[in-house]
Design an enzyme around this catalytic site. Sequence first.
Site, mmCIF file in Angstrom:
data_model
loop_
_atom_site.group_PDB
_atom_site.id
_atom_site.type_symbol
_atom_site.label_atom_id
_atom_site.label_comp_id
_atom_site.label_asym_id
_atom_site.label_seq_id
_atom_site.Cartn_x
_atom_site.Cartn_y
_atom_site.Cartn_z
ATOM 1 N N ASP A 293 0.829 -1.203 -0.050
ATOM 2 C CA ASP A 293 -0.066 0.086 -0.027
ATOM 3 C C ASP A 293 0.951 1.288 0.108
ATOM 4 O O ASP A 293 2.056 1.184 0.493
ATOM 5 C CB ASP A 293 -0.799 0.012 1.194
ATOM 6 C CG ASP A 293 -1.896 1.047 1.100
ATOM 7 O OD1 ASP A 293 -2.334 1.818 0.431
ATOM 8 O OD2 ASP A 293 -2.498 1.313 2.366
ATOM 9 N N HIS A 294 0.484 2.422 -0.386
ATOM 10 C CA HIS A 294 1.044 3.833 -0.152
ATOM 11 C C HIS A 294 0.979 4.184 1.053
ATOM 12 O O HIS A 294 -0.262 4.202 1.612
ATOM 13 C CB HIS A 294 0.338 4.572 -1.460
ATOM 14 C CG HIS A 294 0.978 4.299 -3.026
ATOM 15 N ND1 HIS A 294 0.184 4.142 -3.780
ATOM 16 C CD2 HIS A 294 1.969 4.049 -3.587
ATOM 17 C CE1 HIS A 294 0.642 3.720 -4.992
ATOM 18 N NE2 HIS A 294 1.807 3.688 -4.740
ATOM 19 N N TYR A 468 -4.931 4.556 0.727
ATOM 20 C CA TYR A 468 -5.914 3.694 0.234
ATOM 21 C C TYR A 468 -5.673 2.918 -0.958
ATOM 22 O O TYR A 468 -6.660 2.726 -1.655
ATOM 23 C CB TYR A 468 -7.064 4.605 0.417
ATOM 24 C CG TYR A 468 -7.382 5.378 1.620
ATOM 25 C CD1 TYR A 468 -7.110 4.866 2.990
ATOM 26 C CD2 TYR A 468 -7.379 6.835 1.442
ATOM 27 C CE1 TYR A 468 -7.338 5.655 4.166
ATOM 28 C CE2 TYR A 468 -7.435 7.645 2.349
ATOM 29 C CZ TYR A 468 -7.362 7.311 3.577
ATOM 30 O OH TYR A 468 -7.346 7.942 5.048
ATOM 31 N N HIS A 469 -4.465 2.401 -1.062
ATOM 32 C CA HIS A 469 -4.207 1.769 -2.305
ATOM 33 C C HIS A 469 -3.752 0.377 -2.098
ATOM 34 O O HIS A 469 -2.717 -0.021 -2.793
ATOM 35 C CB HIS A 469 -3.383 2.478 -3.213
ATOM 36 C CG HIS A 469 -3.861 3.791 -3.718
ATOM 37 N ND1 HIS A 469 -2.815 4.631 -3.758
ATOM 38 C CD2 HIS A 469 -4.851 4.248 -3.674
ATOM 39 C CE1 HIS A 469 -3.556 5.838 -4.201
ATOM 40 N NE2 HIS A 469 -4.916 5.775 -4.245
ATOM 41 N N PRO A 470 -4.299 -0.585 -1.470
ATOM 42 C CA PRO A 470 -3.777 -1.836 -1.107
ATOM 43 C C PRO A 470 -3.873 -2.795 -2.282
ATOM 44 O O PRO A 470 -4.875 -2.941 -3.089
ATOM 45 C CB PRO A 470 -4.790 -2.501 0.115
ATOM 46 C CG PRO A 470 -6.181 -1.698 -0.014
ATOM 47 C CD PRO A 470 -5.656 -0.400 -0.688
#
Length: 532
Positions: A293-294, A468-470
Amino acid sequence: MDGDYDFIVVGAGSAGGPVTARLAEAGHRVLLLEAGPRDRNPWIHVPLGFAKTFLDPAVNWKFSTDAEPHVGGRRIYWPRGKVLGGSSSINGMVYIRGVASDYDHWRQLGNAGWSFQDCLPYFRRLEDHPAGEGGLHGAGGPVGVGEITYRNALSEAFIAGGMAAGLPRNDDFNGSAQEGVGYYHLTTRNARRSSTARAYVAAAEKRPNCRVETGVLVERVEIADGRATGVRYRRGGGPAATALARREVVLCAGAINTPWLMQLSGVGPAALLREHGVDVVRDAPGVGENLQDHWGVRSAYRANAAVTVNDELGSFAGRVGAALRYALFRRGPLTISAGHVGAFAKVMPEAADPDVQLHFFPWSSDRLDRGPDPFPGFTILMNQSRPRSAGRLRIKSADPSVRPSMIANYLADEHDRRVVVEGLKMVRRIARTAPLKTFVAEERLPPPDSADDAALLDYARRQGTSAYHPVGTCRMGGDPMAVVDARLRVHGVAGLRIADASIMPTLVSGNTNAACMMIGEKAADLVLAESR
């Protein structure tokens, strides 16, 4: 759900919408199952409405990680769409593909057909881009790609500040180069959200061969003699039932729900499954691993003039005026996304491509559910583009109502820590350039006394959060830890395919919605090629 189907698609999100639409378009009998409701919440369709759905349990899974060991033991909140359209219905709408080397790297890892040139036709097919049909963009596709119409002095000052700090002006981060500063493109059409529910599912379910069911929780993929035959599902507190798939089950439930469902179905690390009383169908040690994730770190400023969205929406009269401007003209602050102006920069000397991404917001808020701050303010969110830290996801019970254990291991890798510190320094350089400094009354975050690298890293650990980029939990590849092959077929289980963010071997350099829609488009072609 009477009868059986050619294909069952689980999850109506960024990838599930395209998969469903293309399979139905080809004449197959398709059942699409979505755990959440219809996308009738009006805030879904207003761009700034993402601030309302961010914490809304009616349309949001509201996941959280376990205590993260490298960021002070904090549990990190992960909003995920639980509604028709999935996260494409609640996300910030920023349309970013990443850089070509992201996809070329996937190909170099042994995934034939996934280089950028292989993926580009699918990006072009999904787009209705303002640049029109061309080498890098498509026109007339189902997904609206809109330009930002709301401009203010602060946003222009941030662009000028980025250029003063050495970044080129960039009016298309999905063009020939990503580096630079400029306005983002959004997944909008006529200043309304262009989710996959609107872009794909709405048309698909008008076909007699496509059935869309919402409010249905899939609890297990049924597997017999090494082949997926259907799914077991439940509506609310009703009894469990089964839907049958003659050809394939396609999991599009996302980087959290897909590996969770795989493990509940007996496909995952054998020791973990046995520990929780799940019958092992296939020992697949990679299911749930490689979670990436980021990590986003916020810089917040108090402005010295009433030039921010805080000022426009801070009063009842201002909110009424903004609502009228949006309703009558599709203009004003309600057209803003979670990222107004953006920048991509190289902060490490060895970086071949930009290694940090910035989102500029002409507003500030300590908590979205409380609205904007009661004073003029703006925010810059920075995240590393390609983190090396990775975590894992594991079931905690055979009960589908018990949420899984998740750890992303943010900032576990030394390189990630260095990039985040350099990224925060880059933000400060931009904020201290003449064009933007003119508007700064006070640097609120990081604290002004965070002057050295150690202090900035401490701040990033204490105050950072997910972007919010898993992705990555059922990664594509041919090695023993890979879960799907390059055609997205689950290793060792016939009739089961995965098409969503979980198949990414590595995280793309930017927001993930565009890549997920591309995966859905490409997956449909892979399925159709074999079904012929």
